[in-house]
Design a protein around this motif. Sequence first.
Motif, mmCIF file in Angstrom:
data_model
loop_
_atom_site.group_PDB
_atom_site.id
_atom_site.type_symbol
_atom_site.label_atom_id
_atom_site.label_comp_id
_atom_site.label_asym_id
_atom_site.label_seq_id
_atom_site.Cartn_x
_atom_site.Cartn_y
_atom_site.Cartn_z
ATOM 1 N N PHE A 281 0.988 -1.074 0.394
ATOM 2 C CA PHE A 281 0.065 0.156 0.290
ATOM 3 C C PHE A 281 0.523 1.412 0.123
ATOM 4 C CE2 PHE A 281 -2.605 -3.185 1.366
ATOM 5 C CZ PHE A 281 -4.486 -2.461 0.943
ATOM 6 N N ASN A 282 2.057 1.352 -0.181
ATOM 7 C CA ASN A 282 3.623 2.407 -0.551
ATOM 8 C C ASN A 282 3.018 2.685 1.101
ATOM 9 O OD1 ASN A 282 3.826 1.480 -2.754
ATOM 10 N ND2 ASN A 282 2.040 3.157 -3.790
ATOM 11 N N ALA A 283 3.182 2.489 2.009
ATOM 12 C CA ALA A 283 2.983 2.641 3.268
ATOM 13 C C ALA A 283 4.699 2.657 4.141
ATOM 14 C CB ALA A 283 1.929 2.661 4.082
ATOM 15 N N ASN A 284 5.457 1.840 3.979
ATOM 16 C CA ASN A 284 5.856 1.587 4.400
ATOM 17 C C ASN A 284 7.581 2.338 4.222
ATOM 18 O OD1 ASN A 284 8.060 0.099 5.381
ATOM 19 N ND2 ASN A 284 8.714 -1.551 4.141
ATOM 20 N N ILE A 285 7.402 3.427 5.608
ATOM 21 C CA ILE A 285 8.364 4.419 5.505
ATOM 22 C C ILE A 285 9.654 4.324 5.730
ATOM 23 C CG2 ILE A 285 9.144 6.055 8.124
ATOM 24 C CD1 ILE A 285 6.653 5.642 9.381
ATOM 25 N N LEU A 286 9.890 2.619 5.650
ATOM 26 C CA LEU A 286 11.751 2.319 5.381
ATOM 27 C C LEU A 286 11.851 2.600 3.925
ATOM 28 C CD1 LEU A 286 12.571 -0.179 7.811
ATOM 29 C CD2 LEU A 286 12.303 2.293 8.555
ATOM 30 N N GLN A 287 11.026 2.931 3.352
ATOM 31 C CA GLN A 287 11.160 2.941 1.715
ATOM 32 C C GLN A 287 10.543 4.197 1.266
ATOM 33 O OE1 GLN A 287 9.086 -0.377 0.173
ATOM 34 N NE2 GLN A 287 9.814 -1.959 0.906
ATOM 35 N N SER A 288 9.369 4.789 2.260
ATOM 36 C CA SER A 288 9.072 5.612 1.958
ATOM 37 C C SER A 288 10.096 7.069 1.741
ATOM 38 C CB SER A 288 7.855 6.314 2.217
ATOM 39 O OG SER A 288 6.872 5.243 2.400
ATOM 40 N N ILE A 289 10.910 7.218 3.346
ATOM 41 C CA ILE A 289 11.923 8.071 3.406
ATOM 42 C C ILE A 289 13.371 7.319 4.108
ATOM 43 C CG2 ILE A 289 10.090 9.558 3.753
ATOM 44 C CD1 ILE A 289 10.478 8.830 6.703
ATOM 45 N N SER A 290 13.891 8.511 3.971
ATOM 46 C CA SER A 290 15.388 7.693 4.326
ATOM 47 C C SER A 290 16.083 8.952 5.530
ATOM 48 C CB SER A 290 16.433 8.193 3.350
ATOM 49 O OG SER A 290 16.640 9.966 2.375
ATOM 50 N N VAL A 291 16.810 8.185 6.221
ATOM 51 C CA VAL A 291 16.829 9.281 7.422
ATOM 52 C C VAL A 291 18.648 9.610 7.222
ATOM 53 C CG1 VAL A 291 18.327 8.745 10.091
ATOM 54 C CG2 VAL A 291 16.425 7.548 9.158
ATOM 55 N N GLN A 292 17.683 11.548 7.510
ATOM 56 C CA GLN A 292 18.765 12.855 6.900
ATOM 57 C C GLN A 292 19.796 13.135 8.673
ATOM 58 O OE1 GLN A 292 17.127 14.626 5.048
ATOM 59 N NE2 GLN A 292 16.509 13.599 3.079
ATOM 60 N N SER A 293 20.772 13.430 8.563
ATOM 61 C CA SER A 293 20.958 13.868 9.076
ATOM 62 C C SER A 293 19.900 15.270 10.200
ATOM 63 C CB SER A 293 22.266 14.308 9.601
ATOM 64 O OG SER A 293 23.033 15.556 7.811
ATOM 65 N N ASN A 294 19.527 16.006 9.348
ATOM 66 C CA ASN A 294 19.035 16.855 9.800
ATOM 67 C C ASN A 294 17.911 17.492 8.496
ATOM 68 O OD1 ASN A 294 20.031 17.776 7.525
ATOM 69 N ND2 ASN A 294 21.299 19.858 7.862
ATOM 70 N N TYR A 295 16.759 17.910 9.081
ATOM 71 C CA TYR A 295 15.338 17.923 8.430
ATOM 72 C C TYR A 295 15.358 19.605 8.739
ATOM 73 C CZ TYR A 295 14.844 12.980 8.249
ATOM 74 O OH TYR A 295 14.629 11.503 8.045
ATOM 75 N N SER A 296 14.009 19.750 7.329
ATOM 76 C CA SER A 296 14.596 21.118 8.005
ATOM 77 C C SER A 296 12.460 21.187 8.546
ATOM 78 C CB SER A 296 13.749 22.037 6.540
ATOM 79 O OG SER A 296 13.097 21.298 6.014
ATOM 80 N N PHE A 297 11.990 22.515 9.391
ATOM 81 C CA PHE A 297 10.609 22.079 9.949
ATOM 82 C C PHE A 297 9.614 22.103 8.657
ATOM 83 C CE2 PHE A 297 6.886 24.132 12.079
ATOM 84 C CZ PHE A 297 6.689 23.726 13.297
ATOM 85 N N GLY B 64 2.077 5.401 8.112
ATOM 86 C CA GLY B 64 2.728 4.120 8.193
ATOM 87 C C GLY B 64 2.976 3.398 9.644
ATOM 88 N N THR B 65 2.959 4.339 10.352
ATOM 89 C CA THR B 65 3.276 3.868 11.720
ATOM 90 C C THR B 65 1.833 3.557 12.806
ATOM 91 O OG1 THR B 65 3.619 5.906 12.965
ATOM 92 C CG2 THR B 65 5.831 5.051 12.318
ATOM 93 N N VAL B 66 1.025 4.462 12.505
ATOM 94 C CA VAL B 66 -0.127 4.456 13.572
ATOM 95 C C VAL B 66 -1.647 3.700 12.068
ATOM 96 C CG1 VAL B 66 -1.984 5.337 14.037
ATOM 97 C CG2 VAL B 66 -0.020 6.293 14.405
ATOM 98 N N LEU B 67 -2.182 4.786 11.308
ATOM 99 C CA LEU B 67 -3.206 3.800 10.844
ATOM 100 C C LEU B 67 -3.061 2.630 9.745
ATOM 101 C CD1 LEU B 67 -4.284 7.257 9.034
ATOM 102 C CD2 LEU B 67 -5.156 6.715 11.346
ATOM 103 N N MET B 68 -2.209 2.200 8.896
ATOM 104 C CA MET B 68 -2.403 1.044 8.312
ATOM 105 C C MET B 68 -2.013 0.362 9.127
ATOM 106 S SD MET B 68 -3.330 1.603 4.764
ATOM 107 C CE MET B 68 -2.691 -0.113 4.333
ATOM 108 N N PRO B 69 -0.117 0.221 10.370
ATOM 109 C CA PRO B 69 -0.222 -0.801 11.040
ATOM 110 C C PRO B 69 -2.059 -1.482 11.900
ATOM 111 C CG PRO B 69 1.105 0.230 10.846
ATOM 112 C CD PRO B 69 0.262 0.887 10.547
ATOM 113 N N LEU B 70 -2.636 -0.688 12.787
ATOM 114 C CA LEU B 70 -3.298 -0.937 13.210
ATOM 115 C C LEU B 70 -4.760 -1.082 12.412
ATOM 116 C CD1 LEU B 70 -3.657 2.728 15.387
ATOM 117 C CD2 LEU B 70 -3.366 0.605 15.701
ATOM 118 N N ALA B 71 -4.773 -1.527 11.315
ATOM 119 C CA ALA B 71 -5.592 -1.486 10.079
ATOM 120 C C ALA B 71 -5.504 -3.017 9.816
ATOM 121 C CB ALA B 71 -6.204 -0.717 9.051
#
Length: 257
Positions: A190-206, A220-227
């Motif tokens: 369902f294209n909701a796997n966070i590890l495939q959607s974003i990459s961990v960076q050293s800094n994020y803008s607000f 990816g951590t609340v709605l779909m896993p709970l479903a």
Amino acid sequence: MDVFELLGISEDLAGLTYFIGTLIMALPVPIQGLKKWGPKLITDGIYSSILVNLYETFLSLLVQIGNVLGTNWNNFFNWVYQLLANELTVYTVIRSYYAALTSVPYSSINPMVGPISMLLSIVSGFMSVTGTLIVISELIYNYVGLIIVIGILLMSMPFRIGRSFGGSMIGFGMVFYIGLPLLPSFLSDFNANILQSISVQSNYSFSVIVTQIIPIYIEGTVLMPLAYLGMLASLSLGVGYAISGMSSRLPIPLDFL
């Protein structure tokens, strides 16, 4: 007390259930409400004894079905701990923003302090959900055999006192042991796997955190896993009901003729 000691107790309870049934059948008392329990208890005793002897078959069946479906607990644990590490990274970044804002004079009137504090609470909630998932996963992975045995033990109790709950425990152990490691694959479909959607960076803008990271984590951590967990829970209830056969009840009140 280990698993096989509990199996021995379950076998004893199954035998007790069987002999209580034969005793009731032999009673020279014309009480229909009591007599009807004789055949039921005899059948329950035999069925519980069969479950006790099929314990290792259950475990083997779990492994075989899991292999067919692609269940891999090692990959799942790697995924869930990496997910927690990503959430901790995001929390640390937001915390650094919060520390920078609150370190300047008159920070209490800064309009950004409130939203950032709320973001910290949201990400803390994400980590709590992931931590709970880790606890449940460790429990199922390490104690699935014990969960099934306790279910068999409850089903072996006379008069079907623990039959419904015992069947539910067996269904819970079997379904979640097979299905829970498939959560990352479900999210990927369902294209909701966070590890495939974003990459961990050293800094994020607000702005990136607010407009991209938080929405992705909510999905990816609340709605779909709970479903997904809800679907597994429903399936485990169905399996438990099929194993137990019916709801538990006590042999009261008695119908006197």
